[in-house]
Design a protein around this motif. Structure first.
Motif, mmCIF file in Angstrom:
data_model
loop_
_atom_site.group_PDB
_atom_site.id
_atom_site.type_symbol
_atom_site.label_atom_id
_atom_site.label_comp_id
_atom_site.label_asym_id
_atom_site.label_seq_id
_atom_site.Cartn_x
_atom_site.Cartn_y
_atom_site.Cartn_z
ATOM 1 N N GLU A 267 -13.575 -21.368 -17.315
ATOM 2 C CA GLU A 267 -13.419 -20.144 -18.118
ATOM 3 C C GLU A 267 -12.213 -20.407 -19.187
ATOM 4 N N PHE A 268 -11.137 -20.822 -18.577
ATOM 5 C CA PHE A 268 -9.863 -21.363 -19.576
ATOM 6 C C PHE A 268 -10.437 -22.390 -20.564
ATOM 7 N N LEU A 269 -11.322 -23.299 -20.106
ATOM 8 C CA LEU A 269 -11.609 -24.163 -21.441
ATOM 9 C C LEU A 269 -12.628 -23.916 -22.384
ATOM 10 N N GLY B 9 -10.841 -20.546 -29.256
ATOM 11 C CA GLY B 9 -9.618 -20.067 -30.098
ATOM 12 C C GLY B 9 -9.020 -18.621 -29.776
ATOM 13 N N ASP B 10 -9.388 -18.554 -28.604
ATOM 14 C CA ASP B 10 -8.912 -17.247 -27.727
ATOM 15 C C ASP B 10 -7.498 -17.162 -27.392
ATOM 16 N N TYR B 11 -6.451 -18.468 -27.461
ATOM 17 C CA TYR B 11 -5.389 -18.391 -27.136
ATOM 18 C C TYR B 11 -4.456 -18.832 -28.252
ATOM 19 N N ALA B 12 -3.341 -17.933 -28.434
ATOM 20 C CA ALA B 12 -2.489 -18.583 -29.557
ATOM 21 C C ALA B 12 -1.683 -19.669 -29.147
ATOM 22 N N CYS C 261 -3.519 -24.392 -15.637
ATOM 23 C CA CYS C 261 -3.824 -24.158 -17.346
ATOM 24 C C CYS C 261 -3.113 -22.907 -17.601
ATOM 25 N N TYR C 262 -2.443 -22.545 -18.548
ATOM 26 C CA TYR C 262 -1.817 -21.528 -18.993
ATOM 27 C C TYR C 262 -2.112 -21.079 -20.498
ATOM 28 N N GLY C 263 -2.389 -19.810 -20.898
ATOM 29 C CA GLY C 263 -2.749 -19.386 -21.840
ATOM 30 C C GLY C 263 -2.223 -18.092 -22.351
ATOM 31 N N VAL C 264 -1.759 -17.961 -23.529
ATOM 32 C CA VAL C 264 -1.280 -16.813 -24.332
ATOM 33 C C VAL C 264 -2.138 -16.219 -25.190
ATOM 34 N N PRO C 265 -2.864 -14.926 -24.778
ATOM 35 C CA PRO C 265 -3.864 -14.680 -25.754
ATOM 36 C C PRO C 265 -3.423 -14.258 -27.123
ATOM 37 N N ALA C 266 -4.564 -14.739 -28.030
ATOM 38 C CA ALA C 266 -4.572 -14.593 -29.349
ATOM 39 C C ALA C 266 -4.237 -13.247 -29.912
#
Length: 204
Positions: free
Chosen positions: A82-84, A90-93, A102-107
């Motif tokens: 899901e992260f990938l 482009g869902d992560y800023a 894995c870490y993601g900051v939402p866009a």
């Protein structure tokens, strides 16, 4: 004879500073960084509670490839697949990898910044330069703590072996962030003092 129109006067555009090179113009991205165990989650939770009634301040809920029941911060658990997918779309800023996760900051933060809000995110120092270059005005809050206190906190949370704790302490001693946009926060005193420092860094 008609008088010629008075020429309009235009001023030369100002040169943007490195921390405000792109839209959004009015928002501020507050990046909280520091080695594992310095108490970033505790400080952020306290600042979130203290600023709960301020609609101009937004605290990021990160996507992490870690189960919700694993403890730690309140995050959005996602699988690596899901992260990938989110990352590719482009869902992560901002996104990064650390310690096998894995870490993601939402866009979504881009809209908050464009509306002039202050967005607070716990991030890896490896994405600071990317944020500075792409996401407008940035303030970096670099959290540190006494190595002995740091070792005790790591032992209390029980996630690492003695060897892993020693490795984290060595890396913490070498941890350094530089820049005119950096605010140093020494989290060696009581919890309330550390939270007050972070709140001041966010709203100041």
């Amino acid at each position: 004879m008609n008088a010629s129109p008075t020429p309009s006067t235009t001023s030369a555009p100002s040169t943007p500073t490195p921390s405000s090179r792109s839209t959004p113009r009015a928002g501020l991205l507050v990046l909280v960084v520091g080695p594992s165990g310095v108490g970033k989650d505790t400080l952020i939770d306290g600042a979130r509670a203290a600023l709960a009634d301020d609609p101009a301040v937004v605290f990021v809920r990160r996507d992490i490839t870690r189960p919700a029941e694993a403890g730690g911060e309140d995050h959005q658990p996602v699988s690596e697949a899901e992260f990938l997918r989110h990352e590719a779309a482009g869902d992560y800023a901002l996104s990064w990898r650390a310690h096998g996760l894995c870490y993601g900051v939402p866009a979504d933060i881009l809209q908050d910044l464009a509306m002039g809000r202050r967005v607070v995110a716990n991030v890896s120092r490896g994405v600071i330069d990317e944020a500075r270059g792409r996401l407008g005005a940035v303030r970096v809050v670099s959290v540190s703590a006494d190595p002995e206190q740091l070792a005790e906190r790591l032992r209390q949370r029980g996630r690492e072996s003695d060897a892993e704790i020693a490795d984290r302490i060595a890396r913490a001693r070498a941890y350094s962030i530089a820049g005119d946009d950096v605010v140093e926060l020494r989290n060696d005193s009581d919890r309330e003092s550390g939270i007050a420092q972070l709140v001041a860094a966010i709203v100041g």
